[in-house]
Design a protein around this motif. Structure first.
Motif, mmCIF file in Angstrom:
data_model
loop_
_atom_site.group_PDB
_atom_site.id
_atom_site.type_symbol
_atom_site.label_atom_id
_atom_site.label_comp_id
_atom_site.label_asym_id
_atom_site.label_seq_id
_atom_site.Cartn_x
_atom_site.Cartn_y
_atom_site.Cartn_z
ATOM 1 N N UNK A 8 -4.145 8.419 -0.706
ATOM 2 C CA UNK A 8 -5.424 7.753 -0.996
ATOM 3 C C UNK A 8 -5.413 7.057 -2.355
ATOM 4 N N UNK A 9 -4.445 7.399 -3.185
ATOM 5 C CA UNK A 9 -4.326 6.779 -4.509
ATOM 6 C C UNK A 9 -3.304 5.653 -4.407
ATOM 7 N N UNK A 10 -3.781 4.415 -4.444
ATOM 8 C CA UNK A 10 -2.922 3.252 -4.248
ATOM 9 C C UNK A 10 -3.016 2.319 -5.447
ATOM 10 N N UNK A 11 -1.903 1.704 -5.774
ATOM 11 C CA UNK A 11 -1.907 0.698 -6.833
ATOM 12 C C UNK A 11 -2.661 -0.545 -6.347
ATOM 13 N N UNK A 12 -3.230 -1.309 -7.286
ATOM 14 C CA UNK A 12 -3.954 -2.522 -6.887
ATOM 15 C C UNK A 12 -3.100 -3.442 -6.013
ATOM 16 N N UNK A 13 -3.725 -3.989 -4.975
ATOM 17 C CA UNK A 13 -3.006 -4.853 -4.033
ATOM 18 C C UNK A 13 -2.834 -6.257 -4.606
ATOM 19 N N UNK A 14 -1.869 -6.969 -4.073
ATOM 20 C CA UNK A 14 -1.610 -8.343 -4.503
ATOM 21 C C UNK A 14 -2.846 -9.215 -4.259
ATOM 22 N N UNK A 15 -3.331 -9.835 -5.335
ATOM 23 C CA UNK A 15 -4.502 -10.722 -5.252
ATOM 24 C C UNK A 15 -4.457 -11.602 -6.501
#
Length: 532
Positions: free
Chosen positions: A342-349
């Motif tokens: 559930x802990x994810x790095x920020x997605x490409x944007x």
């Protein structure tokens, strides 16, 4: 000419003897000595590993010296540690004493027996002088030796991951030294054995030809049985293209992951019947560390923007031909249920990255640049390929990133000195999750980012003492949430080791048949040459 009966008889007997020899199967020829040449990107600084974090000395010394406990790439199938000199070990009920029973037949290369007093002498010296393995041994209150084959490490506090973490650090700087040869020296950095080591491992030191090679020979008296290769040579080959040419010409028997060819060539290599391509998963990631003491990286919004600017899928295509696994969690897949999914790095944007940088007071200026930053990496092909793509992705959001590459020794030194902005790194998540303390706790040995979180420190300290697996897992999930929130580093890929091996050779440390037997991931004890 007439033959007498006697002469005729002798003639016939000789003819029969020759016929018998001709008809008998040929005698097996003596085996030719087998030599394995291991290419290295540079030269060791020392062959006394315990006092110095010398990355280029780890491989030769891991084959000369033994360890109390060891670890190799079998860690990825769940082996946290296995015995090297230790035949077995047990932990007291209160978790504060670990008792190791040693192999009784282990001998130093000079013929003297290895005893518990050698282990105590080595670890006492490491602790007293705060050598690199002190990062694990600092929890040791006292070392006792009830007999020659028993050593007890008494801990200050219970530490569930102590043995696996000892195995991990021993891979690099926790070798066991012979007390009878070293006790008169002032530490492990002085004296005649610094660069002429006497160990108890599977290979004996022969010579160090400066600027060229380190040569070892098989230890025929090794307590686990002699190795199957007779001569082991670590040779300096600084250019990966030269190494590839030597491999193609047959002068090298394999190329390890530091020299692996571009993954775009893998399909063709797999079709070659003279070669085998081995992919080995790892409990390391390939990631970037951010130096939080450098402006503007001290701003969370800037670190978030950098995370949003990274397109892992594009990086995978350009750097690894799609063969690596992008990582979006603060862990790697080999860690299983320990991963907080559930802990994810920020997605490409990219648009969000631009907006965050604007909000942080860093608008595009002259030439479209917001600020300058350096991106560094050691001369590992995978790091180099990744960082080249990263530089371009950062430049697309107005960060004037420039690439700096260093040899291994210089890069390691600069990391330890915190002399970098953004750097390729390889965070480790095992063999026990206590590895989070080393990388992310305030003052941790690999916390090159200068990251500090009182909450994380408290959680990591508590987790190290817990016996209950479910409780530990919960805490490590919380730790990963904090890391993803604060972004002292950004995970990019699960590391994968690629090895190219000539057909007929087997048992390399990245191959499954060597797992839990290679004696560290620098070990070549299990390598078998053709025909053996």
């Amino acid at each position: 000419m007439a033959f007498s009966a006697t002469r005729l008889t002798r003639f016939c007997l000789a003819a029969l003897a020759l016929a018998a020899v001709a008809a008998s199967p040929p005698r097996a020829q003596a085996q030719q000595p087998a030599t394995l040449v291991v290419p290295q990107l540079g030269e060791p600084k020392t062959l006394s590993p315990n006092f110095a974090s010398d990355s280029l000395g780890f491989a030769p010394t891991s084959n000369v010296y033994s360890h109390l406990v060891a670890i190799d790439w079998g860690v990825n199938k769940g082996t946290g540690a296995y015995g090297d000199l230790a035949e077995s070990w047990s932990t007291s009920d209160d978790g504060k004493a670990v008792t190791f029973k040693l192999h009784k037949t282990a001998k130093w290369h000079d013929g003297k027996p290895v005893t518990s007093h050698d282990v105590k002498f080595t670890f006492d010296t490491v602790i007293a002088r705060k050598y690199p393995a002190f990062v694990v041994l600092k929890n040791v209150r006292e070392i006792t030796t009830p007999d020659d084959n028993t050593v007890v490490l008494h801990l200050i506090e219970p530490e569930v991951g102590f043995v696996p973490m000892l195995a991990q650090v021993s891979t690099w700087t926790g070798k066991i030294y012979p007390k009878h040869l070293w006790e008169g020296q002032d530490g492990f950095d002085k004296g005649p054995l610094v660069n002429a080591p006497v160990g108890s491992g599977p290979f004996r030191f022969v010579r160090w030809e400066r600027g060229g090679l380190v040569e070892l020979e098989a230890n025929k008296d090794y307590f686990r049985g002699p190795p199957k290769i007779d001569r082991l040579v670590f040779r300096q080959v600084t250019d990966v293209n030269v190494a590839r040419a030597e491999f193609d010409s047959g002068r090298l028997q394999f190329l390890n992951y530091e020299y692996a060819p571009p993954l775009a060539e893998v399909a063709a290599l797999r079709r070659d019947p003279k070669l085998k391509v081995v992919f080995t998963p790892s409990h390391f990631s390939r990631d970037i560390q951010l130096n939080l003491t450098r402006k503007p990286l001290d701003k969370l919004e800037v670190r978030q923007a950098i995370a949003h600017a990274i397109d892992r899928e594009a990086m995978n295509r350009l750097a690894f031909s799609g063969f690596w696994k992008p990582a979006v969690h603060a862990s790697v897949e080999s860690q299983g249920e320990l991963i907080n999914r559930d802990a994810r790095f920020p997605a490409f944007d990219r648009a969000k990255a631009e907006a965050l940088l604007d909000a942080a007071g860093l608008p595009r200026g002259a030439g479209g640049w917001r600020f300058d930053i350096s991106v560094t990496n050691p001369n590992f092909p995978d790091c180099k390929a990744m960082m080249e793509v990263l530089v371009q992705q950062l430049r697309q959001v107005g960060i004037n990133a420039k690439l700096e590459q260093f040899d291994q020794a210089t890069w390691f030194r600069r990391q330890a000195e915190k002399n970098f902005d953004i750097s390729c790194y390889f965070t480790r998540y095992g063999p026990d999750p206590d590895a989070f303390r080393e990388h992310f706790m305030t003052g941790g040995g690999r916390n090159n980012m200068s990251y500090s979180s009182a909450e994380l420190d408290q959680l990591a300290t508590r987790a190290a003492t817990l016996q209950n697996k479910a409780e530990r897992t919960t805490i490590y999930h919380q730790i990963q949430s904090l890391i993803v929130r604060d972004l002292p580093y950004i995970n990019l890929f699960d590391e994968q080791k690629t090895t190219i091996i000539r057909t007929g050779w087997s048992g390399f440390n990245t191959e499954p048949e060597a797992f839990d037997k290679a004696i560290t991931w620098f070990g070549y004890y299990t390598v078998t040459p053709p025909g053996r």
